[in-house]
Design a protein around this motif. Structure first.
Motif, PDB file in Angstrom:
ATOM      1  N   SER A 163       0.838  -1.195   0.000  1.00 51.07           N
ATOM      2  CA  SER A 163       0.000   0.000   0.000  1.00 51.07           C
ATOM      3  C   SER A 163       0.874   1.247   0.000  1.00 51.07           C
ATOM      4  CB  SER A 163      -0.906   0.007   1.238  1.00 51.07           C
ATOM      5  OG  SER A 163      -1.666   1.189   1.304  1.00 51.07           O
ATOM      6  N   PRO A 164       0.626   2.204  -0.882  1.00 50.75           N
ATOM      7  CA  PRO A 164       1.419   3.439  -0.885  1.00 50.75           C
ATOM      8  C   PRO A 164       1.395   4.123   0.477  1.00 50.75           C
ATOM      9  CG  PRO A 164       0.068   3.304  -2.861  1.00 50.75           C
ATOM     10  CD  PRO A 164      -0.380   2.187  -1.970  1.00 50.75           C
ATOM     11  N   TYR A 165       2.580   4.419   0.984  1.00 51.46           N
ATOM     12  CA  TYR A 165       2.765   5.053   2.288  1.00 51.46           C
ATOM     13  C   TYR A 165       2.256   4.178   3.438  1.00 51.46           C
ATOM     14  CZ  TYR A 165       3.273   8.922  -0.990  1.00 51.46           C
ATOM     15  OH  TYR A 165       3.648   9.702  -2.053  1.00 51.46           O
ATOM     16  N   GLY A 166       2.064   2.890   3.181  1.00 51.01           N
ATOM     17  CA  GLY A 166       1.492   1.998   4.190  1.00 51.01           C
ATOM     18  C   GLY A 166       2.405   1.693   5.350  1.00 51.01           C
ATOM     19  N   LYS A 167       3.703   1.963   5.203  1.00 51.92           N
ATOM     20  CA  LYS A 167       4.659   1.632   6.263  1.00 51.92           C
ATOM     21  C   LYS A 167       5.019   2.834   7.128  1.00 51.92           C
ATOM     22  CE  LYS A 167       6.864  -2.016   3.506  1.00 51.92           C
ATOM     23  NZ  LYS A 167       8.137  -2.474   2.890  1.00 51.92           N
ATOM     24  N   ILE A 168       4.330   3.942   6.940  1.00 48.88           N
ATOM     25  CA  ILE A 168       4.746   5.169   7.637  1.00 48.88           C
ATOM     26  C   ILE A 168       4.714   5.006   9.157  1.00 48.88           C
ATOM     27  CG2 ILE A 168       3.935   7.503   8.192  1.00 48.88           C
ATOM     28  CD1 ILE A 168       3.605   8.016   5.268  1.00 48.88           C
ATOM     29  N   LEU A 169       3.602   4.524   9.711  1.00 45.80           N
ATOM     30  CA  LEU A 169       3.529   4.386  11.172  1.00 45.80           C
ATOM     31  C   LEU A 169       4.568   3.397  11.675  1.00 45.80           C
ATOM     32  CD1 LEU A 169      -0.284   4.507  12.029  1.00 45.80           C
ATOM     33  CD2 LEU A 169       1.447   6.269  12.376  1.00 45.80           C
ATOM     34  N   GLN A 170       4.812   2.342  10.915  1.00 47.82           N
ATOM     35  CA  GLN A 170       5.838   1.377  11.301  1.00 47.82           C
ATOM     36  C   GLN A 170       7.213   2.045  11.351  1.00 47.82           C
ATOM     37  OE1 GLN A 170       5.833  -2.426   9.229  1.00 47.82           O
ATOM     38  NE2 GLN A 170       8.068  -2.484   9.208  1.00 47.82           N
ATOM     39  N   VAL A 171       7.524   2.851  10.331  1.00 53.59           N
ATOM     40  CA  VAL A 171       8.810   3.530  10.276  1.00 53.59           C
ATOM     41  C   VAL A 171       8.937   4.542  11.413  1.00 53.59           C
ATOM     42  CG1 VAL A 171      10.196   5.146   8.919  1.00 53.59           C
ATOM     43  CG2 VAL A 171       9.126   3.176   7.807  1.00 53.59           C
TER      44      VAL A 171
END
Length: 440
Positions: free
Chosen positions: A157-165
């Motif tokens: 998902s586009p930008y789907g890893k933001i919270l993880q990062v």
């Protein structure tokens, strides 16, 4: 004068709405430790039954991340008396709807039924707590379901890893460093014994709250609750002693890559206090001031006036032990990520060093009044609020008095809290970049 009269009338209407919004409820504990909250509202023949378990993504051991979210799926598999795969069919065929969700701190299950099916809702939740069928077939099935969800919502998902990062850069030792959904390798490594032990530890009545809200008779409801839930045995006491994070005292800048995007993003993140702290409420107001709506400071400046950003937003991500405050922006054209960071810092610095205007302050107060009214405008919303306030904030009556916290926040306090948490030396700057597939 006419403008002032209109404003006064609007404020009076809001005040009347808030006063009328008071939620009555009754709460008590069963001998096995299950906390029960009842809210009677006979305006419509609908009832919500819900259970919140005090278990979320942070409740795990190293190498076994994602268990709480995995259980959100697994506990729909079936029970001793509910055939495998029939849960949703039973609910829908009796005029109901249901769902569940998991955060880093809690897991929440609920059903909404016509009120003549209250007994069914209570029975189903007691079955989930007492008689879940946890076998290898169910574990294998739901492992694949969760892994596919992770691929869809996070990995692809586009930008789907933001919270993880953000989490892995704000936290070094606390479990918030790992994503709520977990890692693939941990999901693959989970054994049936691991899963059974997790259920025995966390899905027990003394780690849960049962909420029944809607068209109910209190005495009859109490009897049904006692019949279905009192026989469930208490679990062992749960001890939580998560490691504390050292304060962030120096700015850091990192790069993260996402193969699903073409436009990079700039993220400025800060570690903040848990959501029950008063300062977290103030930070809610700061984020709204900065980016809620097209007239907000960051949006008007960076999107409308200076045409530097496609999108910008400030978010106070509330969690029980520590919060995450982040500002996210997508650049326009040749605008660099450095420019976005500079412009974001300029607006945050103003909040740290200057009082917001009286007009902006009143707009904030109006927004939070409206949010408060809307959050408790449905039986489902009330049930969720009652559960959350008891389980995570330790004060069920926040459903009636939380708005007073926001009302009491002053302009001076907004400035002081921003100066306490949102300084340059306390931030992590994340350059969230498209991954160069040709380099792989």
């Amino acid at each position: 004068m006419k403008k002032n009269l209109c404003l006064a009338f609007s404020m009076l209407c809001i005040a009347m709405a808030v006063t009328a919004q008071e939620v009555t409820y009754e709460e008590y504990d069963l001998d096995n430790g299950l906390h029960v909250i009842l809210h009677q509202d006979n305006a419509a023949p609908v009832v919500t039954t819900s259970v919140m378990y005090h278990v979320g993504g942070k409740d795990r051991t190293e190498g076994r991340t994602g268990f709480a979210h995995f259980f959100e799926h697994l506990l729909f598999e079936g029970t001793k008396n509910i055939e495998k795969g029939k849960w949703f069919e039973i609910v829908s065929s009796n005029g109901g709807q249901n769902n569940a969700n998991t955060s880093q701190d809690r897991t929440y299950y609920y059903e909404v039924f016509p009120s003549n099916n209250l007994k069914l809702g209570l029975w189903m939740e007691s079955e989930r707590m007492l008689h879940p069928v946890i076998d290898q077939t169910g574990v294998d099935t739901q492992q694949e379901v969760v892994k596919e969800e992770k691929r869809l919502r996070v990995d692809n998902s586009p930008y789907g890893k933001i919270l993880q990062v953000v989490g892995e850069n704000l936290f070094k030792v606390h479990p918030y460093k790992d994503p709520n959904i977990g890692y693939m390798k941990d999901l693959d490594a989970a054994t049936l014994e691991d899963v059974i032990a997790y259920n025995k530890k966390y899905y027990v009545p003394n780690n849960a709250a049962l909420i029944v809200a809607g068209d109910i008779d209190i005495a009859e409801t109490k009897k049904m609750i006692n019949d279905y839930f009192a026989p469930i045995p208490r679990g062992a006491a749960i001890e939580r002693n998560y490691p504390k994070e050292a304060p962030i005292t120096e700015e850091s800048r990192v790069k993260a890559y996402d193969a699903n995007i073409q436009i990079p993003a700039s993220i400025v993140a800060y570690r903040t206090p848990g959501f029950a702290e008063r300062d977290a409420y103030v930070l809610d107001m700061v984020s709204s001031y900065l980016s809620d709506g097209k007239s907000s400071k960051l949006y008007k400046k960076m999107v409308d006036d200076q045409k530097q950003a496609l999108q910008v937003g400030a978010f106070n991500v509330g969690q029980e032990d520590y919060g995450m405050y982040l500002v996210f922006a997508l650049p326009v054209g040749e605008t660099t990520l450095d420019v976005l960071v500079t412009e974001i810092e300029e607006e945050i610095a103003k909040v740290r060093t200057e009082l917001i205007s009286e007009n902006d302050y009143q707009k904030l107060q109006n927004k939070f009044e409206n949010r408060y009214v809307n959050s408790n405008s449905s039986i489902q919303g009330i049930a969720n609020s009652l559960a959350r306030n008891y389980m995570l904030y330790g004060d069920t009556d926040l459903i009636n008095k939380e708005i007073e916290i926001y009302r009491s926040v002053t302009r001076e306090e907004i400035k002081a809290v921003a100066a306490k948490y949102l300084n340059s030396n306390q931030r992590v700057i994340i350059d969230y970049l498209p991954e160069d597939k040709s380099a792989n």
